[in-house]
Design a protein around this motif. Structure first.
Motif, PDB file in Angstrom:
ATOM      1  N   ARG A  41      34.778  17.365 -53.594  1.00 34.49           N
ATOM      2  CA  ARG A  41      33.846  16.269 -53.308  1.00 34.49           C
ATOM      3  C   ARG A  41      34.322  14.991 -53.977  1.00 34.49           C
ATOM      4  NH1 ARG A  41      28.820  17.994 -51.429  1.00 34.49           N
ATOM      5  NH2 ARG A  41      28.626  20.255 -51.469  1.00 34.49           N
ATOM      6  N   GLN A  90      25.649  18.456 -42.113  1.00 39.33           N
ATOM      7  CA  GLN A  90      25.272  19.561 -42.994  1.00 39.33           C
ATOM      8  C   GLN A  90      26.298  19.514 -44.121  1.00 39.33           C
ATOM      9  OE1 GLN A  90      25.616  22.807 -40.180  1.00 39.33           O
ATOM     10  NE2 GLN A  90      23.472  22.648 -39.586  1.00 39.33           N
ATOM     11  N   GLU A  91      25.877  18.996 -45.253  1.00 36.75           N
ATOM     12  CA  GLU A  91      26.834  18.833 -46.348  1.00 36.75           C
ATOM     13  C   GLU A  91      27.460  20.178 -46.709  1.00 36.75           C
ATOM     14  OE1 GLU A  91      25.299  16.683 -49.681  1.00 36.75           O
ATOM     15  OE2 GLU A  91      25.367  14.804 -48.561  1.00 36.75           O
ATOM     16  N   PRO A  92      28.741  20.172 -47.041  1.00 35.12           N
ATOM     17  CA  PRO A  92      29.404  21.420 -47.426  1.00 35.12           C
ATOM     18  C   PRO A  92      28.705  22.056 -48.630  1.00 35.12           C
ATOM     19  CG  PRO A  92      31.011  19.670 -47.126  1.00 35.12           C
ATOM     20  CD  PRO A  92      29.657  19.038 -47.066  1.00 35.12           C
ATOM     21  N   THR A  93      28.587  23.358 -48.583  1.00 34.56           N
ATOM     22  CA  THR A  93      27.924  24.102 -49.657  1.00 34.56           C
ATOM     23  C   THR A  93      28.959  24.726 -50.586  1.00 34.56           C
ATOM     24  OG1 THR A  93      27.810  26.046 -48.224  1.00 34.56           O
ATOM     25  CG2 THR A  93      25.889  24.574 -48.230  1.00 34.56           C
ATOM     26  N   ALA A  94      28.479  25.192 -51.724  1.00 33.64           N
ATOM     27  CA  ALA A  94      29.370  25.724 -52.762  1.00 33.64           C
ATOM     28  C   ALA A  94      30.264  26.845 -52.238  1.00 33.64           C
ATOM     29  CB  ALA A  94      28.556  26.201 -53.955  1.00 33.64           C
ATOM     30  N   ASP A  95      29.737  27.684 -51.343  1.00 36.01           N
ATOM     31  CA  ASP A  95      30.551  28.802 -50.856  1.00 36.01           C
ATOM     32  C   ASP A  95      31.709  28.342 -49.973  1.00 36.01           C
ATOM     33  OD1 ASP A  95      28.439  28.235 -48.889  1.00 36.01           O
ATOM     34  OD2 ASP A  95      29.259  29.960 -47.804  1.00 36.01           O
ATOM     35  N   GLU A  96      31.672  27.091 -49.505  1.00 31.56           N
ATOM     36  CA  GLU A  96      32.802  26.548 -48.758  1.00 31.56           C
ATOM     37  C   GLU A  96      33.869  25.997 -49.699  1.00 31.56           C
ATOM     38  OE1 GLU A  96      31.694  24.349 -44.946  1.00 31.56           O
ATOM     39  OE2 GLU A  96      29.808  24.301 -46.073  1.00 31.56           O
ATOM     40  N   ARG A 115      28.337  22.875 -40.378  1.00 31.47           N
ATOM     41  CA  ARG A 115      28.935  24.075 -40.977  1.00 31.47           C
ATOM     42  C   ARG A 115      29.681  24.876 -39.913  1.00 31.47           C
ATOM     43  NH1 ARG A 115      28.422  27.557 -45.697  1.00 31.47           N
ATOM     44  NH2 ARG A 115      29.786  29.268 -45.174  1.00 31.47           N
TER      45      ARG A 115
END
Length: 184
Positions: free
Chosen positions: A156, A146-152, A96
């Protein structure tokens, strides 16, 4: 779960195709760039010879080695944006903090995450030849990821199938971003 809406994509934009080694970043990124008539760069080209030797010897880079590499890539992205050019970049951007750095003060940056299982990607790496990144570092990549999270607000794309099938899924999830630029 509520979906975080994506703000409109500024023009120009930089699309960073991210994922672990062997996920197809270069293949998909290059194909997207061709389809969208945009320049493409592989972040691997920004590694120093010493970094390449380190990885070829089977040792993952440290943050101390990665930050200058990311800084060089960010400088290239700033140059593209500053000259009004959109572009596609293949870059692992596993953490991240790396993605935050690449998009800091760059609202034009978007991420396309190529998501696949260890087994699938291990098989791809085993079949790959002529690349400085050895397959034995894959576990380090997944440990680092660290897989990208929704806020990013990442796009996908699940891996599997042929490169053409993955490209088609990428174009589908990118939606309006994947509309080729019009002639002026």
């Amino acid at each position: 779960m509520a979906v975080t809406p994506r703000p409109p994509v500024p023009s120009p934009f930089v699309l960073v195709v991210l994922g672990v080694a062997g996920s197809g970043k270069s293949t998909v990124g290059s194909a997207l760039a061709d389809r969208l008539a945009l320049p493409f760069v592989d972040a691997d080209d920004f590694h120093t010879p010493a970094d390449r030797e380190t990885m070829a010897a089977g040792r993952s880079l440290t943050d101390r080695e990665r930050w200058p590499w990311l800084g060089s890539l960010a400088h290239w992205m700033d140059d593209q944006i500053g000259h009004g050019r959109s572009a596609v970049v293949a870059c692992s951007a596993l953490r991240r903090s790396y993605r935050d750095f690449l998009r800091e003060n760059r609202p034009q940056v978007r991420f396309l995450y190529l998501q696949g299982s260890r087994e699938l990607i291990a098989a791809r790496l085993a079949a790959r030849s002529g690349h400085f990144f050895p397959p034995q570092l894959l576990e380090d990549q997944f440990a680092e990821l660290q897989e990208p999270t929704a806020d990013e607000r990442p796009y996908r794309v699940p891996l599997g199938g042929s490169p053409d099938q993955i490209l088609a899924r990428a174009l589908e999830v990118l939606g309006d971003l994947a509309v080729p630029p019009r002639e002026k």
